[in-house]
Design an enzyme around this catalytic site. Structure first.
Site, PDB file in Angstrom:
ATOM      1  N   GLY A 106       0.861  -1.186   0.000  1.00  0.00           N
ATOM      2  CA  GLY A 106       0.000   0.000   0.000  1.00  0.00           C
ATOM      3  C   GLY A 106       0.895   1.234   0.000  1.00  0.00           C
ATOM      4  O   GLY A 106       2.114   1.141  -0.190  1.00  0.00           O
ATOM      5  N   ALA A 143       1.950   3.118   2.418  1.00  0.00           N
ATOM      6  CA  ALA A 143       2.986   3.171   3.459  1.00  0.00           C
ATOM      7  C   ALA A 143       4.208   2.367   3.014  1.00  0.00           C
ATOM      8  O   ALA A 143       5.348   2.846   3.079  1.00  0.00           O
ATOM      9  CB  ALA A 143       2.435   2.641   4.779  1.00  0.00           C
ATOM     10  N   PHE A 167     -13.393  18.766   4.260  1.00  0.00           N
ATOM     11  CA  PHE A 167     -13.542  17.422   4.800  1.00  0.00           C
ATOM     12  C   PHE A 167     -13.883  17.540   6.276  1.00  0.00           C
ATOM     13  O   PHE A 167     -13.499  18.519   6.921  1.00  0.00           O
ATOM     14  CB  PHE A 167     -12.250  16.609   4.603  1.00  0.00           C
ATOM     15  N   GLN A 205     -12.989   2.921  13.613  1.00  0.00           N
ATOM     16  CA  GLN A 205     -13.817   3.974  13.021  1.00  0.00           C
ATOM     17  C   GLN A 205     -14.911   3.409  12.124  1.00  0.00           C
ATOM     18  O   GLN A 205     -14.643   2.585  11.257  1.00  0.00           O
ATOM     19  CB  GLN A 205     -12.932   4.895  12.180  1.00  0.00           C
ATOM     20  N   HIS A 214     -17.347   4.721   9.314  1.00  0.00           N
ATOM     21  CA  HIS A 214     -17.554   5.861   8.425  1.00  0.00           C
ATOM     22  C   HIS A 214     -19.062   6.080   8.290  1.00  0.00           C
ATOM     23  O   HIS A 214     -19.798   5.121   8.088  1.00  0.00           O
ATOM     24  CB  HIS A 214     -16.917   5.566   7.067  1.00  0.00           C
ATOM     25  N   LEU A 255     -17.958   2.283   0.454  1.00  0.00           N
ATOM     26  CA  LEU A 255     -17.806   3.666   0.895  1.00  0.00           C
ATOM     27  C   LEU A 255     -18.350   4.692  -0.101  1.00  0.00           C
ATOM     28  O   LEU A 255     -18.070   4.615  -1.290  1.00  0.00           O
ATOM     29  CB  LEU A 255     -16.330   3.961   1.119  1.00  0.00           C
ATOM     30  N   GLU A 260     -16.500  10.965   2.067  1.00  0.00           N
ATOM     31  CA  GLU A 260     -16.884  12.219   2.683  1.00  0.00           C
ATOM     32  C   GLU A 260     -16.763  13.374   1.692  1.00  0.00           C
ATOM     33  O   GLU A 260     -17.320  14.454   1.908  1.00  0.00           O
ATOM     34  CB  GLU A 260     -15.920  12.453   3.849  1.00  0.00           C
ATOM     35  N   ARG A 312     -16.171  12.071  12.059  1.00  0.00           N
ATOM     36  CA  ARG A 312     -16.913  10.868  11.666  1.00  0.00           C
ATOM     37  C   ARG A 312     -17.631  10.174  12.811  1.00  0.00           C
ATOM     38  O   ARG A 312     -18.734   9.671  12.645  1.00  0.00           O
ATOM     39  CB  ARG A 312     -15.949   9.879  11.036  1.00  0.00           C
ATOM     40  N   HIS A 316     -14.559   1.180   8.846  1.00  0.00           N
ATOM     41  CA  HIS A 316     -13.700   1.844   7.867  1.00  0.00           C
ATOM     42  C   HIS A 316     -12.217   1.807   8.188  1.00  0.00           C
ATOM     43  O   HIS A 316     -11.378   1.634   7.312  1.00  0.00           O
ATOM     44  CB  HIS A 316     -14.172   3.296   7.772  1.00  0.00           C
ATOM     45  N   ARG A 375      -9.976   9.204  13.749  1.00  0.00           N
ATOM     46  CA  ARG A 375      -9.178   9.816  12.679  1.00  0.00           C
ATOM     47  C   ARG A 375     -10.018  10.801  11.875  1.00  0.00           C
ATOM     48  O   ARG A 375     -11.179  10.530  11.583  1.00  0.00           O
ATOM     49  CB  ARG A 375      -8.656   8.720  11.744  1.00  0.00           C
ATOM     50  N   SER A 408      -5.281   9.925   6.800  1.00  0.00           N
ATOM     51  CA  SER A 408      -4.578   8.637   6.716  1.00  0.00           C
ATOM     52  C   SER A 408      -3.561   8.667   5.588  1.00  0.00           C
ATOM     53  O   SER A 408      -2.401   8.308   5.776  1.00  0.00           O
ATOM     54  CB  SER A 408      -5.549   7.476   6.502  1.00  0.00           C
ATOM     55  N   LEU A 409      -3.967   9.108   4.408  1.00  0.00           N
ATOM     56  CA  LEU A 409      -3.002   9.146   3.304  1.00  0.00           C
ATOM     57  C   LEU A 409      -1.795   9.989   3.706  1.00  0.00           C
ATOM     58  O   LEU A 409      -0.653   9.670   3.374  1.00  0.00           O
ATOM     59  CB  LEU A 409      -3.641   9.691   2.019  1.00  0.00           C
TER      60      LEU A 409
HETATM   61  C1  LIG Z   1     -12.708   2.701   0.601  1.00  0.00           C
HETATM   62  C2  LIG Z   1     -11.704   3.495   1.368  1.00  0.00           C
HETATM   63  C3  LIG Z   1     -11.507   4.842   1.073  1.00  0.00           C
HETATM   64  C4  LIG Z   1     -10.565   5.578   1.783  1.00  0.00           C
HETATM   65  N1  LIG Z   1     -10.389   6.901   1.469  1.00  0.00           N
HETATM   66  C5  LIG Z   1      -9.431   7.605   2.113  1.00  0.00           C
HETATM   67  C6  LIG Z   1      -9.146   8.949   1.737  1.00  0.00           C
HETATM   68  O1  LIG Z   1      -9.735   9.509   0.818  1.00  0.00           O
HETATM   69  N2  LIG Z   1      -8.178   9.611   2.416  1.00  0.00           N
HETATM   70  C7  LIG Z   1      -7.476   9.040   3.438  1.00  0.00           C
HETATM   71  O2  LIG Z   1      -6.613   9.697   4.008  1.00  0.00           O
HETATM   72  N3  LIG Z   1      -7.725   7.750   3.795  1.00  0.00           N
HETATM   73  C8  LIG Z   1      -8.664   7.032   3.157  1.00  0.00           C
HETATM   74  N4  LIG Z   1      -8.892   5.732   3.520  1.00  0.00           N
HETATM   75  C9  LIG Z   1      -7.998   5.097   4.486  1.00  0.00           C
HETATM   76  C10 LIG Z   1      -6.701   4.699   3.805  1.00  0.00           C
HETATM   77  O3  LIG Z   1      -6.935   4.458   2.446  1.00  0.00           O
HETATM   78  C11 LIG Z   1      -6.070   3.460   4.425  1.00  0.00           C
HETATM   79  O4  LIG Z   1      -5.948   3.664   5.793  1.00  0.00           O
HETATM   80  C12 LIG Z   1      -4.694   3.229   3.826  1.00  0.00           C
HETATM   81  O5  LIG Z   1      -4.781   3.114   2.434  1.00  0.00           O
HETATM   82  C13 LIG Z   1      -3.957   2.029   4.389  1.00  0.00           C
HETATM   83  O6  LIG Z   1      -2.717   1.977   3.705  1.00  0.00           O
HETATM   84  P1  LIG Z   1      -1.574   0.971   4.113  1.00  0.00           P
HETATM   85  O7  LIG Z   1      -0.386   1.309   3.250  1.00  0.00           O
HETATM   86  O8  LIG Z   1      -1.382   0.982   5.556  1.00  0.00           O
HETATM   87  O9  LIG Z   1      -2.135  -0.464   3.717  1.00  0.00           O
HETATM   88  P2  LIG Z   1      -3.016  -1.015   2.496  1.00  0.00           P
HETATM   89  O10 LIG Z   1      -3.119  -0.057   1.384  1.00  0.00           O
HETATM   90  O11 LIG Z   1      -4.252  -1.556   3.094  1.00  0.00           O
HETATM   91  O12 LIG Z   1      -2.129  -2.210   1.984  1.00  0.00           O
HETATM   92  C14 LIG Z   1      -1.834  -3.354   2.789  1.00  0.00           C
HETATM   93  C15 LIG Z   1      -0.806  -4.170   2.067  1.00  0.00           C
HETATM   94  O13 LIG Z   1      -0.389  -5.240   2.906  1.00  0.00           O
HETATM   95  C16 LIG Z   1      -0.382  -6.440   2.180  1.00  0.00           C
HETATM   96  N5  LIG Z   1      -0.607  -7.546   3.116  1.00  0.00           N
HETATM   97  C17 LIG Z   1      -1.476  -7.623   4.148  1.00  0.00           C
HETATM   98  N6  LIG Z   1      -1.360  -8.817   4.776  1.00  0.00           N
HETATM   99  C18 LIG Z   1      -0.391  -9.501   4.126  1.00  0.00           C
HETATM  100  C19 LIG Z   1       0.171 -10.791   4.274  1.00  0.00           C
HETATM  101  N7  LIG Z   1      -0.222 -11.643   5.223  1.00  0.00           N
HETATM  102  N8  LIG Z   1       1.143 -11.173   3.397  1.00  0.00           N
HETATM  103  C20 LIG Z   1       1.559 -10.334   2.407  1.00  0.00           C
HETATM  104  N9  LIG Z   1       1.053  -9.104   2.219  1.00  0.00           N
HETATM  105  C21 LIG Z   1       0.089  -8.697   3.073  1.00  0.00           C
HETATM  106  C22 LIG Z   1      -1.502  -6.275   1.169  1.00  0.00           C
HETATM  107  O14 LIG Z   1      -1.325  -7.129   0.075  1.00  0.00           O
HETATM  108  C23 LIG Z   1      -1.317  -4.810   0.776  1.00  0.00           C
HETATM  109  O15 LIG Z   1      -0.327  -4.668  -0.195  1.00  0.00           O
HETATM  110  C24 LIG Z   1      -9.819   4.976   2.811  1.00  0.00           C
HETATM  111  C25 LIG Z   1     -10.013   3.633   3.104  1.00  0.00           C
HETATM  112  C26 LIG Z   1     -10.961   2.907   2.405  1.00  0.00           C
HETATM  113  C27 LIG Z   1     -11.154   1.462   2.784  1.00  0.00           C
END
Ligand SMILES: Cc1cc2nc3c(=O)[nH]c(=O)nc-3n(C[C@H](O)[C@H](O)[C@H](O)COP(=O)(O)OP(=O)(O)OC[C@H]3O[C@@H](n4cnc5c(N)ncnc54)[C@H](O)[C@@H]3O)c2cc1C
Length: 574
Positions: free
Chosen positions: A13, A15, A115, A235, A237, A247, A250, A281, A347, A389, A394-395
């Site tokens: 993702g 991060a 927002f 959270q 939503h 979703l 917002e 939220r 969410h 949050r 989050s982004l």
């Molecule tokens: C529908 C939706 C809309 C959103 N909109 C917003 C927004 O507009 N603005 C905002 O700030 N936030 C938003 N959020 C929140 C934000 O998108 C998430 O909190 C954020 O994307 C999480 O990013 P991450 O990098 O932590 O993990 P993720 O993007 O969730 O990625 C997780 C990664 O871990 C890997 N992984 C997990 N378990 C394993 C495993 N066992 N083995 C190998 N790989 C694994 C997955 O394959 C994936 O690549 C939204 C969330 C959702 C659900």
């Protein structure tokens, strides 16, 4: 096949990818993901990413700081929040230079929108702070960072599932992966490991989260001896599409959408007189469910309306086209002319693996460092979101702390060599898989999962109470017993998703127990955690972070103080 790298990142993702881009110039970096990298949940983020650029109206990082602290119901650590909001403008321009196609103002600046909870003048008026690319912001940022990783030759292990973390003499030194395409196991040795595995929304029946958000990284960290911080704060939503929970960002309210009940009333005027539909939220979700409980849901059903019909058609088509398109596809109605049925949907998890501001994982309330382990993104708890949050923060958290992790890991690898790790960990995992295949049990994975998801909605969602939480914990424990007798009926080696679901369910049950256990012990209401039996916030007793650890007798809870630098807790009204 055994592999050696300097830095192993689990999760593709935002991060994980932001960290990879930062450290690949001075280290060999591998990124592992159970789904194809650009299918990570980050790609579904619609609304935007916050920064006090002030492109549309005056804004300051101090106001962003205040809003985030207030949004967190004073549980966020203010030193970490300050780092994040001060770094936000730089982080946005950096994304722009990497190639993110942000939406623009007529003058050509990065466009910003309202927002929930983001204000000017310390809470007086809503402010346009969320930078966005229409309503598919996560998609374009994820694609851009993935391109940057390919350009810098980051090595990807796509569709590889993390099965276990390997420790060697007290240090995290590698991981065992399952290659979904071949069914082979891989042992990767690394000098440092970053967990960026995202959230765990799939624990709940109604959720905006993708299928991969099962909390594997959170659970594996917990089982390896790391406590989980503030897990009671989940959270919901306010606007999930009814009935499926997908979703509706917002951004819809940020662009002027209004919530209405059965009587057509703008009920948010009663719950948040100053900012109304743009309140935080937790407040809006409780308001919607209160309307529904008091029989003001539409047609007496469990939803209210999100009304965009007064907005210009062109605005909807340009700024909210993705939302408009899936409302048309899933519900067969057109948001230009018809109000959208919505109800709260799970969410985001505010809690997670405790880290310092450089992503180093913390072992206890004293701040001891777990050697060789880092965490970033939704699975981590820095803590910048506290008890609730704010949208689009989050982004920002992902790119700011993802980068800081990258920098810290680069430094850390010079300290460490590779430790020789034995093949024992591989054998343990092999045995576990064999046991699944040979099991004579009769329990079906889907039955246990569905019961867990419904139960978590019943006792661990927006409204909670002592009795529900106690019975919930008991029932999760009995589901864990049933889990011991599950059958994996699919025995094939390639793309065995049933086997993967069996592993995921184990993690989800573990985390469900931790969430309910933490919620039971917080006898107050704060942010997203609302106790019907303790409706007030109780700073005197609970202005502290919870830390839940695994012991042989079950979960155990401890606490650590909140870092307060500028803003003392006040009553939280919007
Ligand atoms: C529908 C939706 C809309 C959103 N909109 C917003 C927004 O507009 N603005 C905002 O700030 N936030 C938003 N959020 C929140 C934000 O998108 C998430 O909190 C954020 O994307 C999480 O990013 P991450 O990098 O932590 O993990 P993720 O993007 O969730 O990625 C997780 C990664 O871990 C890997 N992984 C997990 N378990 C394993 C495993 N066992 N083995 C190998 N790989 C694994 C997955 O394959 C994936 O690549 C939204 C969330 C959702 C659900």
């Amino acid at each position: 096949m055994n592999i050696q790298v300097d830095i192993l990142i689990i999760g593709a993702g935002l991060a994980g990818l932001r960290a990879a881009v930062e450290c690949v110039d001075q280290a060999t970096v591998a990124v592992v993901s159970k789904v194809f990298p650009t299918r990570s949940h980050s790609g579904t983020a619609q609304g935007g990413i916050t920064a006090s650029l002030g492109n549309e109206e005056e804004d300051r990082w101090e106001w962003h700081l205040f809003d985030t602290v207030k949004g967190s119901d004073y549980l966020g650590d203010q030193d970490a929040i300050e780092i994040m909001v001060k770094d936000a403008p730089r982080a946005i321009y950096e994304l722009e230079h990497m190639g993110v196609p942000f939406s623009r103002t007529p003058e050509g600046r990065i466009a910003q929108r309202n927002f929930g909870g983001h204000t000017r003048d310390y809470g007086k008026h809503p402010v346009k702070r969320a930078c966005h690319a229409a309503d598919h912001t996560g998609r374009v940022v994820l694609d851009t960072l993935y391109d940057q990783c390919l350009r810098h030759r980051v090595k990807f292990y796509s569709e590889h599932y993390l099965l276990s973390l390997v420790m060697e003499r007290g240090r995290y030194a590698g991981a065992v992966l399952y290659d979904l395409a071949t069914g082979e196991l891989r042992l990767i040795q690394a000098k440092v490991i970053l967990l960026a595995t995202g959230g765990c929304g799939q624990i709940y029946k109604t959720t905006s989260n993708g299928f991969a958000s099962t909390g594997d990284g959170l659970s594996l960290a917990y089982r390896s001896g790391i406590p989980l911080e503030d897990m009671e704060f989940v959270q919901f939503h306010p606007t999930g599409l009814y009935p499926m929970g997908i979703l509706v960002s917002e951004a819809a309210r940020g662009e002027g959408g209004l919530l209405r009940n059965r009587l057509g009333e703008r009920f948010m005027e009663r719950y948040a007189p100053a900012v109304k539909d743009l309140a935080a939220r937790d407040i809006v979700s409780r308001a919607i469910l209160t309307e529904i409980r008091q029989k003001r849901g539409i047609g007496g059903k469990a939803y209210v309306h999100l009304d965009l019909t007064h907005l210009e058609k062109e605005k909807i088509e340009e700024k909210l086209w993705e939302i408009a398109s899936f409302v048309r596809i899933y519900l067969g109605i057109d948001p230009v002319y018809d109000p959208i049925p919505v109800k709260p949907t799970c969410h985001y998890v505010m809690g997670g693996i405790p880290t310092d501001v450089n992503g180093r994982v913390l072992l206890d309330e004293k701040g001891s460092i777990a050697q060789g382990l880092f965490a970033a993104g939704e699975c981590a708890c820095v803590s910048v979101h506290g008890a609730n949050r704010l949208g689009c923060n989050s982004l920002l958290d992902l790119v700011v702390f993802g980068r800081r992790c990258g920098l810290a890991m680069k430094q850390a690898i010079s300290k460490y060599g590779h430790s020789t790790i034995s093949n024992d960990s591989l054998r343990i995992v092999e045995q576990k898989i064999e046991d699944f295949f040979n099991s004579k049990g009769r329990e079906r994975i889907v039955d246990i999962r569905q019961r867990m998801q419904s139960l978590m909605m019943e006792v661990g969602s927006v409204f909670r109470n002592e009795e529900g939480l106690r019975t919930g914990i008991e029932e999760i424990r009995s589901l864990k017993e049933r889990y011991k007798n599950i059958a994996v009926t699919d025995k094939k080696k390639t793309f065995n998703f049933e086997l993967m679901e069996a592993m995921e369910l184990d993690h989800q049950l573990t985390l469900s127990e931790v969430i309910l256990f933490s919620a039971l012990h917080r006898r107050e209401s704060r942010g997203a955690h609302y106790r019907e039996d303790f409706p007030q916030r109780a700073d005197r007793y609970y202005l502290k972070h919870s830390l839940v650890s695994q012991t042989s007798k079950g979960p155990e809870i401890r606490y650590k103080p909140v870092k307060i630098t500028r803003f003392q807790p006040e009553a939280r009204v919007y």
